[in-house]
Design an enzyme around this catalytic site. Sequence first.
Site, PDB file in Angstrom:
ATOM      1  N   GLY A  47       0.834  -1.183   0.000  1.00  0.00           N
ATOM      2  CA  GLY A  47       0.000   0.000   0.000  1.00  0.00           C
ATOM      3  C   GLY A  47       0.873   1.239   0.000  1.00  0.00           C
ATOM      4  N   GLN A  52       3.023   9.935   1.127  1.00  0.00           N
ATOM      5  CA  GLN A  52       4.287   9.205   1.334  1.00  0.00           C
ATOM      6  C   GLN A  52       5.302   9.466   0.226  1.00  0.00           C
ATOM      7  OE1 GLN A  52       2.232   5.239   2.161  1.00  0.00           O
ATOM      8  NE2 GLN A  52       4.021   5.136   3.493  1.00  0.00           N
ATOM      9  N   CYS A  99       4.976  -0.032   7.763  1.00  0.00           N
ATOM     10  CA  CYS A  99       4.720   1.109   6.887  1.00  0.00           C
ATOM     11  C   CYS A  99       6.022   1.493   6.191  1.00  0.00           C
ATOM     12  CB  CYS A  99       4.205   2.274   7.727  1.00  0.00           C
ATOM     13  SG  CYS A  99       3.842   3.753   6.777  1.00  0.00           S
ATOM     14  N   LEU A 100       5.934   1.801   4.904  1.00  0.00           N
ATOM     15  CA  LEU A 100       7.140   2.175   4.157  1.00  0.00           C
ATOM     16  C   LEU A 100       7.757   3.472   4.693  1.00  0.00           C
ATOM     17  CD1 LEU A 100       5.978   1.311   0.534  1.00  0.00           C
ATOM     18  CD2 LEU A 100       7.533   0.003   1.998  1.00  0.00           C
ATOM     19  N   HIS A 141      -5.303   1.776   7.036  1.00  0.00           N
ATOM     20  CA  HIS A 141      -3.926   2.253   7.230  1.00  0.00           C
ATOM     21  C   HIS A 141      -3.568   3.290   6.160  1.00  0.00           C
ATOM     22  CE1 HIS A 141       0.539   1.561   8.004  1.00  0.00           C
ATOM     23  NE2 HIS A 141       0.528   2.195   6.846  1.00  0.00           N
ATOM     24  N   GLU A 142      -3.873   2.959   4.900  1.00  0.00           N
ATOM     25  CA  GLU A 142      -3.509   3.879   3.821  1.00  0.00           C
ATOM     26  C   GLU A 142      -4.299   5.177   3.903  1.00  0.00           C
ATOM     27  OE1 GLU A 142      -0.859   3.404   2.299  1.00  0.00           O
ATOM     28  OE2 GLU A 142      -0.673   1.350   3.015  1.00  0.00           O
ATOM     29  N   HIS A 145      -3.112   7.862   6.222  1.00  0.00           N
ATOM     30  CA  HIS A 145      -2.033   8.726   5.730  1.00  0.00           C
ATOM     31  C   HIS A 145      -2.583  10.040   5.166  1.00  0.00           C
ATOM     32  CE1 HIS A 145       1.601   6.342   6.137  1.00  0.00           C
ATOM     33  NE2 HIS A 145       1.026   5.289   5.611  1.00  0.00           N
TER      34      HIS A 145
HETATM   35 NI    NI Z   1       1.873   3.399   5.765  1.00  0.00          NI
END
Ligand code: NI
Length: 172
Positions: A47, A52, A99-100, A141-142, A145
């Site tokens: 995701g 991000q 998370c990235l 989660h996404e 952001h």
């Molecule tokens: Ni994330």
Amino acid sequence: MAILKIARMGHPVLMGIAEPVEDPTNPEIARLINDMVDTMADAPGIGLAAPQVHVAKRIVIYMVPEDRTSDGEGHPLTVLINPEIIVLDDAVEDGVEGCLSLPGMSGPVARPTRIRVQALDHQGQALDYEAESFHARVIQHECDHLDGILYPMRMSDLGQFGYVQEMTQAQE
Ligand code: NI
């Protein structure tokens, strides 16, 4: 094709409220989405939200691999533009997230297990569907952001937050 730089926790772009997309079919939006797909595949991740990659717009992409669901059914690559989430019932469950933007780290987060999602896709078509368990978790989660929320901010016990490598080694 372009692989974009991923912002890490602490960068202000991850802390703000992202702007709605006015025209999903704008070529610049299409290019951004293509670059997000490349960036997510390269990371690799399942995701990615536009903030991000340093773009404060309400766009997320995600996919659910087959081996990440209890019923073995994955979910293909999906683009959500200006998504809205409706929680369908009170049930919540804990699940470990990563998370990235927090590379190498993970921790458990309690989230609602059944949601309804309304959004536009990359062609501006309306999407409206329900998601459960891990699929619902990824979407939440996404979408967090887009509102400046990173998963540690939703953890009830920061004592369980840490580096995956350390926690894995400790279990061996
Ligand atoms: Ni994330």
